[in-house]
Design a protein around this motif. Structure first.
Motif, PDB file in Angstrom:
ATOM      1  N   LEU A  69       0.833  -1.200   0.000  1.00  0.00           N
ATOM      2  CA  LEU A  69       0.000   0.000   0.000  1.00  0.00           C
ATOM      3  C   LEU A  69       0.868   1.249   0.000  1.00  0.00           C
ATOM      4  CD1 LEU A  69      -2.648  -1.074   2.669  1.00  0.00           C
ATOM      5  CD2 LEU A  69      -3.067  -0.791   0.208  1.00  0.00           C
ATOM      6  N   GLU A  70       0.493   2.231  -0.816  1.00  0.00           N
ATOM      7  CA  GLU A  70       1.310   3.448  -0.936  1.00  0.00           C
ATOM      8  C   GLU A  70       1.426   4.188   0.392  1.00  0.00           C
ATOM      9  OE1 GLU A  70       0.073   5.991  -4.063  1.00  0.00           O
ATOM     10  OE2 GLU A  70       0.205   4.442  -5.619  1.00  0.00           O
ATOM     11  N   ASN A  71       0.302   4.288   1.130  1.00  0.00           N
ATOM     12  CA  ASN A  71       0.395   5.064   2.372  1.00  0.00           C
ATOM     13  C   ASN A  71       1.172   4.323   3.454  1.00  0.00           C
ATOM     14  OD1 ASN A  71      -1.661   3.222   2.618  1.00  0.00           O
ATOM     15  ND2 ASN A  71      -3.027   4.572   3.769  1.00  0.00           N
ATOM     16  N   ILE A  72       1.237   2.993   3.394  1.00  0.00           N
ATOM     17  CA  ILE A  72       2.078   2.245   4.330  1.00  0.00           C
ATOM     18  C   ILE A  72       3.550   2.487   4.007  1.00  0.00           C
ATOM     19  CG2 ILE A  72       2.752  -0.060   5.119  1.00  0.00           C
ATOM     20  CD1 ILE A  72       0.022   0.978   6.136  1.00  0.00           C
ATOM     21  N   GLN A  73       3.879   2.473   2.729  1.00  0.00           N
ATOM     22  CA  GLN A  73       5.260   2.746   2.329  1.00  0.00           C
ATOM     23  C   GLN A  73       5.664   4.171   2.708  1.00  0.00           C
ATOM     24  OE1 GLN A  73       5.133   1.835  -1.860  1.00  0.00           O
ATOM     25  NE2 GLN A  73       5.217  -0.370  -1.529  1.00  0.00           N
ATOM     26  N   LEU A  74       4.736   5.121   2.515  1.00  0.00           N
ATOM     27  CA  LEU A  74       5.028   6.509   2.872  1.00  0.00           C
ATOM     28  C   LEU A  74       5.214   6.652   4.379  1.00  0.00           C
ATOM     29  CD1 LEU A  74       5.194   9.556   2.263  1.00  0.00           C
ATOM     30  CD2 LEU A  74       2.690   9.622   2.393  1.00  0.00           C
ATOM     31  N   MET A  75       4.315   6.037   5.144  1.00  0.00           N
ATOM     32  CA  MET A  75       4.410   6.142   6.598  1.00  0.00           C
ATOM     33  C   MET A  75       5.702   5.527   7.112  1.00  0.00           C
ATOM     34  SD  MET A  75       3.049   7.212   9.403  1.00  0.00           S
ATOM     35  CE  MET A  75       1.328   7.543   8.973  1.00  0.00           C
ATOM     36  N   ARG A  76       6.061   4.363   6.577  1.00  0.00           N
ATOM     37  CA  ARG A  76       7.291   3.706   7.007  1.00  0.00           C
ATOM     38  C   ARG A  76       8.519   4.581   6.676  1.00  0.00           C
ATOM     39  NH1 ARG A  76       6.566  -0.804   4.507  1.00  0.00           N
ATOM     40  NH2 ARG A  76       5.706  -1.940   6.274  1.00  0.00           N
ATOM     41  N   ASP A  77       8.518   5.166   5.477  1.00  0.00           N
ATOM     42  CA  ASP A  77       9.641   6.000   5.061  1.00  0.00           C
ATOM     43  C   ASP A  77       9.722   7.262   5.918  1.00  0.00           C
ATOM     44  OD1 ASP A  77      11.862   6.466   3.373  1.00  0.00           O
ATOM     45  OD2 ASP A  77      10.677   7.849   2.157  1.00  0.00           O
ATOM     46  N   PHE A  78       8.557   7.847   6.231  1.00  0.00           N
ATOM     47  CA  PHE A  78       8.542   9.050   7.062  1.00  0.00           C
ATOM     48  C   PHE A  78       9.064   8.755   8.465  1.00  0.00           C
ATOM     49  CE2 PHE A  78       6.540  11.738  10.249  1.00  0.00           C
ATOM     50  CZ  PHE A  78       6.870  13.000   9.784  1.00  0.00           C
ATOM     51  N   LEU A  79       8.623   7.656   9.067  1.00  0.00           N
ATOM     52  CA  LEU A  79       9.066   7.324  10.420  1.00  0.00           C
ATOM     53  C   LEU A  79      10.562   7.036  10.465  1.00  0.00           C
ATOM     54  CD1 LEU A  79       6.095   5.081  11.624  1.00  0.00           C
ATOM     55  CD2 LEU A  79       6.592   7.443  12.284  1.00  0.00           C
ATOM     56  N   ASN A  80      11.095   6.516   9.370  1.00  0.00           N
ATOM     57  CA  ASN A  80      12.530   6.240   9.316  1.00  0.00           C
ATOM     58  C   ASN A  80      13.350   7.502   9.079  1.00  0.00           C
ATOM     59  OD1 ASN A  80      12.328   3.473   9.751  1.00  0.00           O
ATOM     60  ND2 ASN A  80      12.087   3.011   7.571  1.00  0.00           N
ATOM     61  N   GLN A  81      12.744   8.496   8.375  1.00  0.00           N
ATOM     62  CA  GLN A  81      13.502   9.702   8.016  1.00  0.00           C
ATOM     63  C   GLN A  81      12.641  10.963   8.165  1.00  0.00           C
ATOM     64  OE1 GLN A  81      16.109   8.948   4.358  1.00  0.00           O
ATOM     65  NE2 GLN A  81      14.400   7.561   3.990  1.00  0.00           N
ATOM     66  N   PRO A  82      12.103  11.233   9.344  1.00  0.00           N
ATOM     67  CA  PRO A  82      11.216  12.394   9.472  1.00  0.00           C
ATOM     68  C   PRO A  82      11.909  13.713   9.150  1.00  0.00           C
ATOM     69  CG  PRO A  82      11.811  11.523  11.630  1.00  0.00           C
ATOM     70  CD  PRO A  82      12.272  10.528  10.620  1.00  0.00           C
ATOM     71  N   ASP A  83      13.188  13.837   9.508  1.00  0.00           N
ATOM     72  CA  ASP A  83      13.899  15.096   9.269  1.00  0.00           C
ATOM     73  C   ASP A  83      13.978  15.415   7.781  1.00  0.00           C
ATOM     74  OD1 ASP A  83      14.231  15.338  11.960  1.00  0.00           O
ATOM     75  OD2 ASP A  83      16.301  14.616  11.990  1.00  0.00           O
ATOM     76  N   ARG A  84      14.146  14.391   6.964  1.00  0.00           N
ATOM     77  CA  ARG A  84      14.243  14.617   5.516  1.00  0.00           C
ATOM     78  C   ARG A  84      12.923  15.160   4.973  1.00  0.00           C
ATOM     79  NH1 ARG A  84      13.294  11.715   0.781  1.00  0.00           N
ATOM     80  NH2 ARG A  84      12.634   9.844   1.894  1.00  0.00           N
ATOM     81  N   TYR A  85      11.804  14.615   5.462  1.00  0.00           N
ATOM     82  CA  TYR A  85      10.504  15.091   5.004  1.00  0.00           C
ATOM     83  C   TYR A  85      10.238  16.516   5.479  1.00  0.00           C
ATOM     84  CZ  TYR A  85       8.919  10.661   3.035  1.00  0.00           C
ATOM     85  OH  TYR A  85       8.778   9.552   2.232  1.00  0.00           O
ATOM     86  N   ILE A  86      10.558  16.789   6.742  1.00  0.00           N
ATOM     87  CA  ILE A  86      10.334  18.136   7.277  1.00  0.00           C
ATOM     88  C   ILE A  86      11.182  19.147   6.524  1.00  0.00           C
ATOM     89  CG2 ILE A  86      10.515  19.596   9.316  1.00  0.00           C
ATOM     90  CD1 ILE A  86       8.262  17.516   9.388  1.00  0.00           C
TER      91      ILE A  86
END
Length: 267
Positions: free
Chosen positions: A243-260
């Protein structure tokens, strides 16, 4: 337990809302697990289909008017009329629950409890010079109704946390042999309470069927759930990990600083 086996659309060239393109292309949707999860972006049609199912199945609504009369469901009734269902057997119980209806429901229950307590105080004042037996008889109807509400929903549910009230309401209304449709039930729930809801569903999957629309990665992770993604056209079954939102959530939790940092750049 699986009561509802499948649905399909009996369309005759209908267009426009609620006949969204992804729903018009749906064909047949088979339900092969006790828990089915609808996922997708806002506007993808998952809640629209769930509301239409509730109307077509004539399920009672918790916290709102019955689905047959609820004005907020008027726009989806043409879609409801086009749905065709196949069953393995008829469910004996069931309901439709939307998160936004739940908040109004707890307020109404709390108000009913306050009204009954006021009536008990009035009876006590009115019958203070009567015998205890006469006063008890006058109090009986109000005391019995108040005790029933307290037992089912807790004392003043609107004063409790939304999560506590939701879980109490949900557990009190689930009965064996039921078909339950839930639209974004995670809205009043913390992550811990979402896990508690998962446990409730798991406890009842042997004798109940649940179909829910959700954005919650926790609820999507229900073991053995059949997940229909409405981000595809037509909607299709997708494994949890894909699922796209699962992949996004996992990536965000692993690299929140990059997203911010990326969001700050976009500003």
């Amino acid at each position: 337990m699986i009561f509802l086996r499948s649905l399909s659309l009996g369309l005759r060239g209908e267009t426009g809302y609620p006949f969204l393109p992804r729903l018009r292309n749906l064909g047949e949707m088979a339900f092969a697990a006790p828990v089915t999860v609808f996922v997708g972006e806002n506007g993808s049609g998952k809640s629209t289909l769930l509301e239409a199912m509730a109307c077509a199945l004539r399920l009672p609504a918790i916290g709102a008017d019955d689905t047959a009369y609820d004005a907020t469901l008027a726009s989806v009734r043409p879609l409801a009329n086009a749905l065709r269902f196949t069953f393995s057997r008829k469910a004996r119980h069931g309901f439709f629950l939307r998160a936004e209806d739940f908040f109004g429901f707890t307020r109404r229950i709390s108000q009913m409890q306050r009204d009954m307590r006021a009536e008990l105080a009035r009876v006590d004042e009115e019958y203070r010079d009567h015998s205890a037996f006469t006063r008890g008889q006058a109090r009986m109807a109000f005391a019995s109704s108040l005790a029933e509400l307290n037992a089912r929903y807790g004392v003043d549910p609107d004063a409790r946390s939304h999560g506590e009230s939701f879980l109490s309401l949900f557990s009190s209304r689930i009965h064996p042999g039921g078909l339950y449709l839930l639209d974004e039930p995670e809205s009043p729930l913390s992550p811990t309470s979402q896990l508690a809801l998962l446990a409730m569903l798991m406890d009842r999957e042997s004798d109940c069927q649940f179909i829910l629309a959700t954005h919650s990665p926790i609820l999507m992770a229900y073991p053995g759930a059949q997940i229909w993604s409405f981000d595809a056209s037509p909607p299709q079954i997708v494994p949890y990990k894909d699922l796209e939102n699962i992949q996004l959530m996992r990536d965000f939790l692993n690299q929140p600083d990059r997203y911010i940092a990326q969001l700050r750049k976009s500003e």
